[in-house]
Design an enzyme around this catalytic site. Sequence first.
Site, mmCIF file in Angstrom:
data_model
loop_
_atom_site.group_PDB
_atom_site.id
_atom_site.type_symbol
_atom_site.label_atom_id
_atom_site.label_comp_id
_atom_site.label_asym_id
_atom_site.label_seq_id
_atom_site.Cartn_x
_atom_site.Cartn_y
_atom_site.Cartn_z
ATOM 1 N N GLU A 190 0.841 -1.193 0.000
ATOM 2 C CA GLU A 190 0.000 0.000 0.000
ATOM 3 C C GLU A 190 0.878 1.245 0.000
ATOM 4 O OE1 GLU A 190 -3.208 2.132 2.945
ATOM 5 O OE2 GLU A 190 -3.270 -0.037 2.731
ATOM 6 N N LYS A 310 -3.425 -0.143 14.331
ATOM 7 C CA LYS A 310 -4.298 0.903 13.798
ATOM 8 C C LYS A 310 -5.715 0.481 14.149
ATOM 9 C CE LYS A 310 -5.763 3.089 9.428
ATOM 10 N NZ LYS A 310 -5.520 3.187 7.960
ATOM 11 N N GLU A 314 -10.377 4.643 9.556
ATOM 12 C CA GLU A 314 -10.568 4.245 8.161
ATOM 13 C C GLU A 314 -11.115 2.824 8.035
ATOM 14 O OE1 GLU A 314 -7.425 7.000 5.763
ATOM 15 O OE2 GLU A 314 -6.647 5.083 6.493
ATOM 16 N N LYS A 383 1.393 10.938 13.491
ATOM 17 C CA LYS A 383 1.950 11.454 12.242
ATOM 18 C C LYS A 383 2.553 12.833 12.467
ATOM 19 C CE LYS A 383 -0.906 8.881 8.964
ATOM 20 N NZ LYS A 383 -1.705 8.927 7.718
ATOM 21 N N ASP A 388 -2.295 14.265 6.847
ATOM 22 C CA ASP A 388 -1.882 12.970 6.294
ATOM 23 C C ASP A 388 -0.654 13.093 5.401
ATOM 24 O OD1 ASP A 388 -1.841 10.294 5.643
ATOM 25 O OD2 ASP A 388 -3.532 10.373 4.284
ATOM 26 N N GLU A 416 3.890 9.059 -0.989
ATOM 27 C CA GLU A 416 2.473 8.962 -1.339
ATOM 28 C C GLU A 416 1.937 10.282 -1.878
ATOM 29 O OE1 GLU A 416 -1.845 8.114 0.837
ATOM 30 O OE2 GLU A 416 0.018 7.778 1.930
ATOM 31 N N TRP A 566 -12.828 13.379 2.488
ATOM 32 C CA TRP A 566 -12.078 12.702 1.438
ATOM 33 C C TRP A 566 -11.966 13.564 0.179
ATOM 34 C CZ3 TRP A 566 -14.540 7.097 1.730
ATOM 35 C CH2 TRP A 566 -14.040 6.449 2.862
#
Length: 728
Positions: A190, A310, A314, A383, A388, A416, A566
Site C-alpha cells: 500500500e 491501527k 478508516e 503522524k 496525512d 504517497e 475525502w
Amino acid sequence: MKLKFTLLKLVGIIILCCGTKVHCQSPAGYDLWLPYKKVEDLQLLEQYKQATRSIYFQKNSQILKVAQAELKKGLSSMLNQTPNFTASSLTSNSIIIAKKSALEQDIVKMVKADYDQIGPEGFLIKAIQLKDKKVLVLTAKEDIGILYGVFRLLRLMQSHKTLNSINLVDTPKIALRLLNHWDNLDRTVERGYAGFSLWNWQKLPEYIDQRYIDYARANASIGINAVSLTNVNANALILTPMYLEKVEALANVFRPYGIKVYLTARFSAPIEIGGLNTADPLNVEVQQWWENKANEIYSRIPDFGGFLVKANSEGQPGPQNYGRNHVDGANMMARALQPFNGNVIWRAFVYSEYDDTDRAKQAYDEFIPYDGKFLNNVLVQTKNGAIDFQPREPFHPMFGAMPKTPLIIEFQITQEYLGFSTHLVFLPKLFEEVLNSDTYRKGEGSTVAKVVDGSLDEKKITGMAGVANIGTDLNWTGHPFAQANWYGFGRLAWDPYLSSETIAEEWLQATYSNNPKFVEPAKKMMITSREAVVNYMNPLGLHHIFDTGHHYGPGPWVNELSRPEWNPTYYHQADENGIGFDRTFSGSKATEQYAEPLRLQFNDPNTCPEEYLLWFHHLPWDYTLKNDRTLWEGIALKYQEGVDQVAFMSNTWDNLKTYISKEQYEEVRMLLEIQLKEAKWWRDACLLYFQTYSKKELPEGVEKPTQTLEYFKSLKFPFAPGIRPKWD
C-alpha cells in the site's frame, strides 16, 4: 556472457564474491550507500593501509561476527587488500575492536572518560598513542555498539576522512528506530512505488532470500533497530502459526543485525482467527486470547518487539466497536506483552465519518484526555502533521500536549503525496523542519525533537517510525535518490538534531562521489527539491488537493466522494470570495490546539508564516502578501517557481554527468524529465481550476497552460501504483 548477466539482473540475483582480486558488480543501485568504492587518492590510501595493517577483533557472538565480516568486506573493497586479523597481543595491532572487558588496562584508562558517555547502543572510535605507536580503538558496551561503530568507521573512510586524530563518541538519542512496512500478505504494498513486497511468504520459512540479509545490513548501517513487517491495515492471518513460523525465520535473519521484529495486530483477530464471538478488550476470554498469543509468539521469537495497531480508523476495527476507548484497547494488549518486555505502538491516526468537526482536530481531541492513562509499555504513534503526510503541514499539535505519554513521531518515507518514486524529493528536509519546530509547551526551545527523544519530559521510552519506501526494484526504492530518504530517516532517528545538509553530503559521498565539484551542486539540488514539490503541488499552505484513490496528480475539483473529508474541495474551500481553510478562532478553532505564542501567531494572517497561510486562513484573492503581491498572484507565481526549481535540478544534473557513470546519469535524467512534465501538469491544472473562482489573469512570469481544464479533469489512472487494495 552479456546475456547471462542481463538475466541475472532481471531476476535480482546478487552474486557475492570473496577475495580481493575478483569483484562482481551488483545491479546499479543495489548496493545503496554501501558500495565501498576503492580509494583513489594515493596519499589517503596509504594512510588507511597503515591505520588498518593489523586488526584485533573480538568476535564471540553472532553480531560481532557480522561486524567483522562487514569490516573485511569494506576494507577489502576500499583498500584492495585483505585485512590482517590477528589474535596476538593487543598492543601489536593498529586497530583494536573489542568491548571493554577485552581491552588492556592501559587502553581502558586512556578511553575511560569517553567510554563513560556511551549508551547501550553507542560506540567510541578513538586514536590513541600507546607507547611508541598509534592505535585506533573501537569499543562499545554492547555487541550492537561494535557493529554500529564498524559501519561508522567504514562510512568515515568512504567519505575520505582522516583517522589520525579521531575521537568520536556517538550514541543514539532515540531508543526505538522503527521502519514500518505497509506490505500485504499478497505481496502488494500500500502506497508503495518500488515494486512488490520483499517478503516472499510463499517460500518462507525454508527459503531465505539474499535480499533479506542485505536489507538487514542496510538498516543496521544507519542504526535502524526495529521493523514492522506488515500493513497497518492489518490482516489477522499474520498471527496464525503458519505465518508466525515465517516471521520467526525473518527474525532469525535480522537478529545478528540488532533488528527486532514487530507485527501489526488486527484488533478483531480473536474473532477472525481465534473463534471468539467478540474482541471486547474488557472481556476476560479476549484478554486470555491475547495473553496466549503473546506466549506463542515469544516462544518462537524471544526478542519480539511487540504490536503496532491501527484501530478505529478508516474502517479498521478497534475498542470503540464495543463502547470502549483507546486506553482500554492499548492497555489490554500491553498487559499481554508486559511479561516479555514487549511494546504496544498505538497509532493516533483517527478521524471519524460521524464527526463533522475539522479533520485536523480529531486526533488531538480524541487522545489528549488519555494522557498519562496508558501503561508504561504503550507508545502513541503520531503522524508528523494533523492531516496525512502532506508535502508541508505544521507539526501535529499533539506533540505539544501529551507530557505523560511517550509519543513516536511517524514520518512517511514513501512518497504517497510527493510524486511517487518518479520525483526527486529529499525528505530529510521535511523531517528536519518538523523536528526543529517549537511547540512552546515549556516555553521557547520545546522542540518536537525534544518531545520525541524524551528529553523535554524525561521519558524513558522513545521512538521514531518511518513508512518504508522499499520494494523489489533492483535499486530497492525506485528512484535512486529515494535511497537518500531511507538513509536520512535512519540518521535522524539516531540523531534528530542532524542537519539535512549533513545527511545529503554523507549520502552523496557514500553513493556517488567524494569530488566536491559533484557533491556541492548535487547537495544544493537535493536541498532545493522538497521546497520545489511544495511549490508545484501545494503552495502557501494548500493541502490534500490530490486526485482521489491513488493520489497521483492534481484533483482540486474532486467533490463527490462519500465522506466530506475525502474531497479536496473540503480542504482548499475555494470560492469567488477566496481560498483556504479557516482554522482560526472564527473558523474551526484548530489554532486553539497549539500553545502560546503559536496560537495567536497562527490565528492572525499578518503573523502566520506564509508557508502555512492557507492551512489556517480563508483569504480573499486580492489579499496582500508580504511581498506586496496579491494572494492570487502569489499562488500562481509559487506554482511557476516550483516548475523552475525542477528545471534547475535537471540542469544541475546535466552538468554533473562527467563525475558519474553513464548509467547513473541517464537513470536520474529520465526521471527528472518525468518530474518536470508532471510539475507543469500540477501548475496548469491547479491554476486553471482556481482561476474559475478568482476570475483573474495569470500574472507575468507564469507560463500559459497548453491544455484546457476539461482535459485535465478527463485524465484517469486506474492502474497507478500504490492504490489501496480493496478489503473484504
